[in-house]
Scaffold this active site. Structure first.
Site, short mmCIF file in Angstrom:
data_model
loop_
_atom_site.label_atom_id
_atom_site.label_comp_id
_atom_site.label_asym_id
_atom_site.label_seq_id
_atom_site.Cartn_x
_atom_site.Cartn_y
_atom_site.Cartn_z
N CYS A 56 7.59 56.40 100.94
CA CYS A 56 8.12 57.78 100.93
C CYS A 56 7.51 58.92 100.65
CB CYS A 56 9.25 57.85 99.91
SG CYS A 56 8.81 57.60 98.12
N ASP B 110 23.44 39.04 109.63
CA ASP B 110 23.00 38.07 108.86
C ASP B 110 22.68 36.80 109.76
OD1 ASP B 110 24.00 37.17 105.68
OD2 ASP B 110 23.67 35.42 107.04
N ASP C 6 19.21 39.18 99.94
CA ASP C 6 19.27 38.34 98.73
C ASP C 6 17.73 38.21 98.24
OD1 ASP C 6 18.31 36.71 100.87
OD2 ASP C 6 19.58 35.01 100.26
N CYS D 27 20.29 33.50 93.10
CA CYS D 27 21.74 32.78 92.78
C CYS D 27 21.39 31.45 93.13
CB CYS D 27 22.58 33.53 93.82
SG CYS D 27 23.00 35.19 93.80
N PHE E 214 13.58 40.42 97.88
CA PHE E 214 12.94 41.77 98.11
C PHE E 214 12.16 42.00 99.32
CE2 PHE E 214 13.57 42.02 93.40
CZ PHE E 214 14.56 42.85 93.30
N THR F 280 12.98 41.27 102.45
CA THR F 280 13.98 42.22 103.34
C THR F 280 14.32 43.48 103.03
OG1 THR F 280 14.82 39.77 104.22
CG2 THR F 280 15.74 41.78 104.93
#
Lengths: 372, 93
Positions: free
Chosen positions: A275, A86, A156, A214, A158, A160
């Site tokens: 993918c 973090d 928190d 948030c 997208f 990352t």
């Protein structure tokens, strides 16, 4: 492979090894058995599952609300090696939901992973916990994740997540997505070679807009615990090899008005650069500049700048003390500027300019106090 | 008269749908239902679609168990009890 406990497995794990240290090892084993006894009594885990959990290497990226709940579960479950990553330090507004932190951590400006490691090591001193204070970037993401058995998402944003998704699919490591905001949450398990990926779910457009956060619409603590715990249970299944029990699909929960939906994950897109085409765009862009560009941390009245050259905190403290009120610990330096804003400096070069969302203003303060 | 289906939207978007996060619509086809949804609730449109009329990236619109982005066509006749579910991919953590 599905595992179920058998009497022979149990008796094997209870056999004391013959050695000079047999007594000591016996005590240790008894302690381990006692610590994990309730989990080992759960038939799908059992003694052999516990051994697999003890051998697992798990990375939790983001040690905010989701990450603290996930890491708590992982540490208590006895994951052999737990790497927690973090970039932030503990703030008062975190305490409502980030369950490993307390007021003392706020007072000491502890980085989240440092505070988490202190707490988790008191919960379980038998496991290896590796705290990493870092912003996850294209430059360091592979090194942070390499060797892991699985990666749990406590981030928190997208941007990352798509980076983690690329790294996990490149390295063949399962990625357990979770997100929570307001009273809403979502979670899904992405397994390279078996499922589509997060990029298939989100589409491959720009990553700048990530919906509500948030910090903009708030969050209530129970949705965090629920989503993070759902992530944790999938992690346990993967660690013990209970692949047939792995939850399929995208689970969406709204806990204020009680809506629960389990929806299909997208089919693997033939043109998915992660993918299908294995291009891993967040890694192959070679755009290291992007990691160091000033960014507004949405809803937090904060701009993050820098990260491309190390900062000597002691040196900066001496310099800034002439004009600012400075607080420092081994991990960061906080300076209250006469202009009213605050600077938070990290040794890796990152600087948070708090009290503004104006990038130009933040850059100006950065240039004035840190120098470019 | 069209076929009556159930629509759900995230609570965070319910201020665009008269405070309701679940309601009914009547339409003949999925395409018709999607058009009617934003016609009846114009405030919802900007949250679901970008300026080019494409579904916004973090918005997921499910027709029963399928995201409409995976469907070959939207001209699908509706059946009673069908569900149209609007979700937003959740980024907080």
């Amino acid at each position: 492979m599905e595992q179920s406990p058998s009497p022979s497995m149990r008796s094997e794990s209870e056999t004391e090894p013959g050695s000079n240290n047999a007594g000591e090892r016996g005590d240790e084993r008894t302690g381990q058995r006692e610590r994990y006894s309730r989990q080992m009594l759960f038939p799908p885990i059992g003694a052999s599952g516990q051994q697999k959990i003890a051998a697992a290497i798990v990375v939790v990226v983001g040690m905010g609300a989701l990450g603290t709940v996930i890491a708590n579960h992982m540490a208590r479950a006895g994951v052999g090696k737990l790497r927690i990553v973090d970039r932030d330090y503990v703030e008062r507004s975190n305490l409502q939901r980030q369950m490993l932190y307390d007021e003392e951590d706020v007072q000491h400006l502890r980085p989240k992973v440092v505070a988490a490691e202190r707490k988790l090591s008191r919960i379980n001193s038998d496991i290896a916990i590796e705290p990493v204070v870092s912003h996850v970037t294209a430059d360091n993401a592979e090194a942070l994740i390499a060797g892991a058995d699985l990666v749990l998402d406590g981030t928190d944003n997208f941007q990352t997540r798509l980076l983690l998704n690329d790294v996990c699919f490149k390295l063949g490591i399962p990625f357990i997505y979770g997100g929570a905001v307001s009273s809403n949450g979502m979670t899904a398990v992405f397994i390279p070679g078996q499922t589509s990926c997060l990029r298939c779910l989100l589409g491959s457009g720009d990553t700048g807009s990530g919906g509500d956060t948030c910090d903009t619409v708030g969050v209530i603590s129970p949705i965090i615990d629920i989503i993070a715990s759902l992530q944790a249970v999938e992690a346990l299944k993967l660690m013990v090899g209970a692949t047939s029990a792995t939850r399929q699909g995208l689970l969406s929960l709204e806990i204020w008005q009680h809506q629960m939906m389990n929806l299909k994950l997208p089919p693997q897109r033939a043109n998915c650069p992660t993918c299908s085409l294995k291009q891993y765009p967040t890694l192959s862009q070679g755009d290291n500049e992007a990691d160091h560009r000033p960014v507004t941390l949405c809803g937090r009245e904060t701009v993050q700048i820098g990260g491309n050259r190390a900062i000597d905190l002691k040196l900066m403290a001496d310099r800034l003390e002439r004009s600012c009120t400075v607080t420092r610990n081994p991990y960061l330096l906080k300076a209250e500027l006469p202009e009213g804003e605050r600077l938070v400096l990290f040794p890796d070069g990152r600087v948070l300019v708090q009290g503004t969302e104006d990038i130009a203003r933040a850059q100006s303060l950065y240039d004035r106090y840190i120098g470019s | 008269m069209g076929v009556r289906i159930t629509v759900t939207v995230p609570m965070l978007l319910s201020d665009c749908t008269k405070g309701r996060s679940a309601f009914e619509l009547e339409a003949d086809t999925l395409q018709g239902a999607l058009q009617l949804l934003v016609a009846e609730y114009p405030l919802l449109k900007v949250h679901l679609y970008n300026e080019h009329g494409e579904v916004r990236k973090h918005v997921l619109i499910y027709y029963n168990n399928d995201n409409i982005a995976w469907l070959d066509k939207l001209d699908i006749p509706l059946a009673a009890g069908d569900k149209l579910r609007v979700l937003q991919a959740v980024s907080g953590g």
